[in-house]
Design an enzyme around this catalytic site. Structure first.
Site: not given
Length: 315
Positions: A185, A214-215, A239
């Site tokens: 990220t 989705v993290g 995540g």
């Protein structure tokens, strides 16, 4: 260097605390995780150049009197454009070979914008900011190409985001049934000359993740958070663990309700919500006074921030 191909086990937390060094402050990260081989001198130089370029872009905004939000977006945009980092061009590929971006921005007044499963915007961080500025909503999932172009944002076809290195990574994971890397990220935090703070985070997620996953990056209070009386923070790591632990908000809560200092709040949250639960990652944070903390309990983290003697680069 190949990306890590197994889950990074947590190690003892490493933490850097830099008191305010001037009228503004900026810190950024390029992902936290493990390492399966040492960086060659050439590869290290490439990552350091990317971090230095991103920090320079954000710092230039602050030096010119720009806002903290402007600065974090400028820094993250540089990392999104660099295929070495897992955001924007060069992001990790989902199991079906496509790229799905998540991003969020937030300032100290509580204004926030976020996108998940973004497929079209060249710079997801810019799309997240456009949500903040142009929408009555906070989080949009699978925003359309027309929405991005309607907000005068650059768009790209999927081929732009997909690199040869990411294709090879996905092929290795599928062929060898490897555990997918759970890290990667980019993000930035800043304090401007007026004392305002902001955070931005952007990611391509996990390699070989399920389509639609989705993290934490676009989840306010998990991977991204800012509050004027405590801090701005951008996280990177596993995540799901950051979401379960509401990690970025937990740090702010320790400062607000327990009176903890920024470094103590970071250290205690990482221990309680990550290390003790077998999860790893890292973060950068800035307090309203301009002091900066960078920390990780993963084996490595890419980061850049100004110390007492100049720019500090972690690789």
């Amino acid at each position: 260097m190949r990306d890590e191909e197994m889950v990074a086990r947590p190690v003892e937390t490493k933490l850097w605390h830099v008191p305010a060094t001037g009228p503004f402050a900026l810190a950024l990260h390029g992902g936290a995780g493990g390492r399966i081989e040492e960086l060659s001198a050439e590869r290290r130089e490439s990552f350091e150049s990317g971090l230095r370029r991103a920090h320079g872009a954000g710092r230039a905004v602050l030096a010119d009197g720009g806002t903290a939000l402007d600065a974090v977006c400028a820094a993250v945009e540089q990392l999104e454009d660099d295929p070495l980092f897992n955001a924007g061009r060069g992001a990790a590929l989902a199991a079906d070979g496509t790229v799905e971006h998540d991003a969020a921005v937030m300032d100290d007044e509580g204004r926030a914008g976020a996108v998940a499963v973004s497929r079209h915007a060249k710079n997801p961080v810019r799309l997240a900011r456009a949500v903040l500025e142009n929408s009555t909503h906070l989080l949009l999932v699978d925003p359309s190409r027309d929405l991005a172009t309607g907000w005068d944002l650059e768009v790209r076809e999927q081929e732009y985001f997909v690199t040869a290195a990411r294709k090879e990574q996905l092929e290795r994971i599928h062929a060898l049934r490897l555990a997918a890397p759970r890290h990667g990220t980019v993000g930035a935090v800043a304090r401007d000359r007026h004392g305002r703070i902001a955070a931005a985070t952007s990611t391509g997620g996990m390699a070989a993740q399920s389509a639609g996953r989705v993290g934490d990056s676009p989840v306010i209070g998990a991977g991204t958070y800012a509050r004027g009386d405590s801090l701005a923070v951008s996280c990177t790591g596993e995540g799901e663990a950051f979401i379960r632990g509401v990690v970025s908000y937990d740090i702010a809560a320790r400062m607000r309700y327990l009176g903890a200092t920024l470094p103590d709040a970071v250290r205690d949250t990482v221990l309680a919500e990550l290390t003790s639960k077998g999860a790893s990652g890292g973060l950068v944070a800035v307090a309203p006074d301009g002091s900066v903390v960078a920390a990780h309990n993963s084996p490595t983290m890419f980061a850049a921030f100004e110390g007492q003697d100049g720019l500090v680069l972690l690789t």
